[in-house]
Design a protein around this motif. Structure first.
Motif, PDB file in Angstrom:
ATOM      1  N   GLU A  11      19.259  72.281  24.730  1.00 41.72           N
ATOM      2  CA  GLU A  11      20.747  72.954  25.250  1.00 41.72           C
ATOM      3  C   GLU A  11      21.350  72.109  26.339  1.00 41.72           C
ATOM      4  OE1 GLU A  11      20.399  77.795  23.863  1.00 41.72           O
ATOM      5  OE2 GLU A  11      19.125  76.803  25.550  1.00 41.72           O
ATOM      6  N   ARG A  12      20.469  71.789  27.592  1.00 41.88           N
ATOM      7  CA  ARG A  12      20.942  71.316  28.796  1.00 41.88           C
ATOM      8  C   ARG A  12      21.606  69.758  28.091  1.00 41.88           C
ATOM      9  NH1 ARG A  12      16.152  73.246  31.254  1.00 41.88           N
ATOM     10  NH2 ARG A  12      15.349  71.386  31.528  1.00 41.88           N
ATOM     11  N   LEU A  13      20.757  69.023  27.214  1.00 41.15           N
ATOM     12  CA  LEU A  13      21.244  67.830  26.845  1.00 41.15           C
ATOM     13  C   LEU A  13      22.446  68.047  26.067  1.00 41.15           C
ATOM     14  CD1 LEU A  13      20.889  64.785  26.819  1.00 41.15           C
ATOM     15  CD2 LEU A  13      19.277  65.219  24.868  1.00 41.15           C
ATOM     16  N   ALA A  14      22.586  68.902  25.366  1.00 40.86           N
ATOM     17  CA  ALA A  14      23.969  69.034  24.406  1.00 40.86           C
ATOM     18  C   ALA A  14      25.093  69.384  25.496  1.00 40.86           C
ATOM     19  CB  ALA A  14      23.692  70.354  23.567  1.00 40.86           C
ATOM     20  N   THR A  15      24.659  70.031  26.494  1.00 36.30           N
ATOM     21  CA  THR A  15      25.922  70.377  27.405  1.00 36.30           C
ATOM     22  C   THR A  15      26.499  69.163  28.184  1.00 36.30           C
ATOM     23  OG1 THR A  15      24.942  72.477  28.048  1.00 36.30           O
ATOM     24  CG2 THR A  15      26.546  71.493  29.792  1.00 36.30           C
ATOM     25  N   GLU A  16      25.599  68.197  28.402  1.00 36.33           N
ATOM     26  CA  GLU A  16      25.758  67.044  29.143  1.00 36.33           C
ATOM     27  C   GLU A  16      26.814  66.109  27.902  1.00 36.33           C
ATOM     28  OE1 GLU A  16      26.630  63.693  31.693  1.00 36.33           O
ATOM     29  OE2 GLU A  16      26.194  65.943  32.123  1.00 36.33           O
ATOM     30  N   LEU A  17      26.069  65.973  26.751  1.00 36.80           N
ATOM     31  CA  LEU A  17      26.784  65.131  25.778  1.00 36.80           C
ATOM     32  C   LEU A  17      28.228  66.026  25.463  1.00 36.80           C
ATOM     33  CD1 LEU A  17      23.673  64.200  23.452  1.00 36.80           C
ATOM     34  CD2 LEU A  17      24.893  62.856  24.953  1.00 36.80           C
ATOM     35  N   ARG A  18      28.114  67.235  25.339  1.00 40.12           N
ATOM     36  CA  ARG A  18      29.414  67.977  25.045  1.00 40.12           C
ATOM     37  C   ARG A  18      30.493  67.381  26.047  1.00 40.12           C
ATOM     38  NH1 ARG A  18      27.641  72.564  25.751  1.00 40.12           N
ATOM     39  NH2 ARG A  18      26.966  73.017  23.511  1.00 40.12           N
ATOM     40  N   ARG A  19      30.114  67.422  27.219  1.00 43.75           N
ATOM     41  CA  ARG A  19      31.078  67.233  28.318  1.00 43.75           C
ATOM     42  C   ARG A  19      31.618  65.758  28.067  1.00 43.75           C
ATOM     43  NH1 ARG A  19      31.470  64.419  32.820  1.00 43.75           N
ATOM     44  NH2 ARG A  19      29.237  63.579  32.628  1.00 43.75           N
ATOM     45  N   ARG A  20      30.918  64.718  28.043  1.00 41.97           N
ATOM     46  CA  ARG A  20      31.199  63.286  27.745  1.00 41.97           C
ATOM     47  C   ARG A  20      32.002  63.058  26.520  1.00 41.97           C
ATOM     48  NH1 ARG A  20      25.915  59.831  29.839  1.00 41.97           N
ATOM     49  NH2 ARG A  20      25.348  61.377  31.585  1.00 41.97           N
ATOM     50  N   ILE A  21      31.610  63.859  25.472  1.00 39.95           N
ATOM     51  CA  ILE A  21      32.440  63.630  24.320  1.00 39.95           C
ATOM     52  C   ILE A  21      33.863  64.091  24.502  1.00 39.95           C
ATOM     53  CG2 ILE A  21      32.523  64.324  21.774  1.00 39.95           C
ATOM     54  CD1 ILE A  21      29.593  64.391  21.685  1.00 39.95           C
ATOM     55  N   ILE A  22      33.883  65.400  24.880  1.00 37.78           N
ATOM     56  CA  ILE A  22      35.176  66.223  25.168  1.00 37.78           C
ATOM     57  C   ILE A  22      36.245  65.248  26.199  1.00 37.78           C
ATOM     58  CG2 ILE A  22      36.354  68.119  25.977  1.00 37.78           C
ATOM     59  CD1 ILE A  22      33.919  70.006  24.562  1.00 37.78           C
ATOM     60  N   ALA A  23      35.411  64.916  27.245  1.00 32.94           N
ATOM     61  CA  ALA A  23      36.127  64.086  28.234  1.00 32.94           C
ATOM     62  C   ALA A  23      36.667  62.730  27.585  1.00 32.94           C
ATOM     63  CB  ALA A  23      35.298  64.050  29.543  1.00 32.94           C
ATOM     64  N   GLY A  24      36.125  62.342  26.687  1.00 27.36           N
ATOM     65  CA  GLY A  24      36.500  61.012  26.155  1.00 27.36           C
ATOM     66  C   GLY A  24      35.791  59.797  26.694  1.00 27.36           C
ATOM     67  N   ASP A  25      34.857  60.337  27.356  1.00 23.12           N
ATOM     68  CA  ASP A  25      33.934  59.150  27.960  1.00 23.12           C
ATOM     69  C   ASP A  25      33.003  58.460  26.784  1.00 23.12           C
ATOM     70  OD1 ASP A  25      34.742  59.792  30.557  1.00 23.12           O
ATOM     71  OD2 ASP A  25      33.204  61.046  30.940  1.00 23.12           O
ATOM     72  N   VAL A  26      32.647  59.195  25.857  1.00 26.22           N
ATOM     73  CA  VAL A  26      31.792  58.784  24.629  1.00 26.22           C
ATOM     74  C   VAL A  26      32.966  58.732  23.272  1.00 26.22           C
ATOM     75  CG1 VAL A  26      30.008  58.983  23.003  1.00 26.22           C
ATOM     76  CG2 VAL A  26      29.724  59.790  25.120  1.00 26.22           C
ATOM     77  N   PRO A  27      33.315  57.375  22.954  1.00 26.77           N
ATOM     78  CA  PRO A  27      34.355  57.259  21.900  1.00 26.77           C
ATOM     79  C   PRO A  27      34.174  57.957  20.600  1.00 26.77           C
ATOM     80  CG  PRO A  27      33.835  55.101  22.980  1.00 26.77           C
ATOM     81  CD  PRO A  27      32.798  56.126  23.467  1.00 26.77           C
ATOM     82  N   THR A  28      34.911  58.417  19.906  1.00 22.69           N
ATOM     83  CA  THR A  28      34.560  58.928  18.629  1.00 22.69           C
ATOM     84  C   THR A  28      34.091  57.932  17.625  1.00 22.69           C
ATOM     85  OG1 THR A  28      35.432  60.360  16.777  1.00 22.69           O
ATOM     86  CG2 THR A  28      36.869  58.426  17.719  1.00 22.69           C
ATOM     87  N   GLY A  29      33.113  58.360  16.962  1.00 21.19           N
ATOM     88  CA  GLY A  29      32.380  57.371  16.145  1.00 21.19           C
ATOM     89  C   GLY A  29      31.170  56.572  16.848  1.00 21.19           C
ATOM     90  N   THR A  30      30.838  56.981  18.056  1.00 20.12           N
ATOM     91  CA  THR A  30      29.668  56.323  18.583  1.00 20.12           C
ATOM     92  C   THR A  30      28.487  56.804  17.968  1.00 20.12           C
ATOM     93  OG1 THR A  30      30.888  56.288  20.663  1.00 20.12           O
ATOM     94  CG2 THR A  30      28.371  56.306  20.679  1.00 20.12           C
ATOM     95  N   ARG A  31      27.546  56.076  17.522  1.00 23.72           N
ATOM     96  CA  ARG A  31      26.346  56.381  16.723  1.00 23.72           C
ATOM     97  C   ARG A  31      25.196  57.027  17.813  1.00 23.72           C
ATOM     98  NH1 ARG A  31      25.083  51.438  12.485  1.00 23.72           N
ATOM     99  NH2 ARG A  31      26.911  51.704  11.455  1.00 23.72           N
ATOM    100  N   LEU A  32      24.759  58.175  17.783  1.00 21.24           N
ATOM    101  CA  LEU A  32      23.643  58.883  18.290  1.00 21.24           C
ATOM    102  C   LEU A  32      22.266  58.385  17.940  1.00 21.24           C
ATOM    103  CD1 LEU A  32      25.389  62.200  19.064  1.00 21.24           C
ATOM    104  CD2 LEU A  32      25.782  60.058  20.536  1.00 21.24           C
ATOM    105  N   VAL A  33      21.923  57.313  18.730  1.00 18.46           N
ATOM    106  CA  VAL A  33      20.427  57.012  18.056  1.00 18.46           C
ATOM    107  C   VAL A  33      19.279  57.770  18.948  1.00 18.46           C
ATOM    108  CG1 VAL A  33      18.826  54.956  18.012  1.00 18.46           C
ATOM    109  CG2 VAL A  33      21.538  54.729  17.604  1.00 18.46           C
ATOM    110  N   GLU A  34      18.316  58.467  18.397  1.00 18.17           N
ATOM    111  CA  GLU A  34      17.428  59.261  18.942  1.00 18.17           C
ATOM    112  C   GLU A  34      16.810  58.471  20.029  1.00 18.17           C
ATOM    113  OE1 GLU A  34      14.952  61.375  16.277  1.00 18.17           O
ATOM    114  OE2 GLU A  34      16.876  62.704  15.303  1.00 18.17           O
ATOM    115  N   GLU A  35      16.329  57.407  19.643  1.00 17.49           N
ATOM    116  CA  GLU A  35      15.332  56.531  20.641  1.00 17.49           C
ATOM    117  C   GLU A  35      16.134  56.232  21.729  1.00 17.49           C
ATOM    118  OE1 GLU A  35      15.778  55.917  17.439  1.00 17.49           O
ATOM    119  OE2 GLU A  35      14.028  55.585  16.283  1.00 17.49           O
TER     120      GLU A  35
END
Length: 246
Positions: A32-56
């Motif tokens: 959940e804490r990791l989701a919070t950080e990723l959510r913030r970056r996605i919504i803020a536009g820091d992570v472009p749409t279409g970025t592949r999230l690779v688990e490793e």
């Protein structure tokens, strides 16, 4: 400090389980804490749409195991911020239409929650709203836009918590993280705080007076204004086909 009182229950006639008579404490998981950080970056536009999230790569970047990463991606997928599965999981920015849909759903839920809370437990609701207003006023005095936004969410969450409708509260908690991310990302200007605080004071006064119709009218206006602000502040989606470490 008051100690927790414990008692012992017998389960299936042979297994003893210690049960503490204390208020339940919810501990946020690493996923959940990791989701919070990723959510913030996605919504803020820091992570472009279409970025592949690779688990490793994510596990290495955040120095966690792959389990929390999978949990985080699952959470974000349920929120509509990630599509696909496994190595094909990609980020998805929220469009103006997405925000409108999200806020329209929120409004329908919140209007029902407000009506139930006012007609069923008005005094409890009034006390909860006063607590949130105290926090909002303190944020205005500093001023602190982030603290104000957190208090704003506590104010609106009070309708759901006091309404006593379990499933409605579950729905709100499902949407709340994305709404919270949008509110923080929109960067409410410091000169917006005092007028917004007054709006919430007016709402609280109407609720305390038991005027359900007036509360619904004001909530509708308030939430549509918020929707327009969030849409205006949303970053223009940019596409990426890279596998990246957000």
């Amino acid at each position: 400090m008051t100690a927790l009182r414990s008692r012992v229950l017998t389960v299936n006639s042979y297994q003893e389980v210690a049960v503490f008579d204390g208020r339940p404490i919810r501990v946020e998981s690493l996923g959940e804490r990791l989701a919070t950080e990723l959510r913030r970056r996605i919504i803020a536009g820091d992570v472009p749409t279409g970025t592949r999230l690779v688990e490793e790569e994510l596990a290495e970047s955040f120095q966690v195991s792959r389990g929390p990463v999978r949990d985080a991606i699952k959470i974000l997928r349920a929120e509509g911020l990630v599509t696909g599965a496994g190595r094909y999981a990609v980020t998805r920015s929220l469009s103006a239409a997405d925000i409108d849909e999200l806020m329209a759903l929120r409004e329908s839920f919140e209007l029902l929650a407000a009506e139930r809370a006012i007609t069923g437990r008005r005094e409890v609701l009034a006390a909860a709203l006063r607590t949130a207003l105290t926090e909002m006023d303190a944020a205005v005095a500093v001023p602190d836009a982030a603290a104000f936004t957190s208090a704003d969410l506590r104010f609106h969450s009070a309708f759901f918590e006091v309404a006593g409708l379990t499933r409605l509260n579950v729905l709100w908690n499902q949407f709340r993280p994305t709404i919270e991310g949008l509110l923080h990302a929109s960067g409410k200007r410091l000169d917006d705080l005092a007028p917004s605080a007054r709006e919430h004071h007016d709402l609280a006064g109407l609720a305390a007076a038991g005027d359900v119709t007036a509360v619904k009218t004001e909530l509708h206006r308030h939430l549509r204004t918020t929707c327009a602000r969030l849409q205006a502040a949303a970053p223009t989606p940019t596409s990426s086909t890279k596998e990246s470490k957000p």
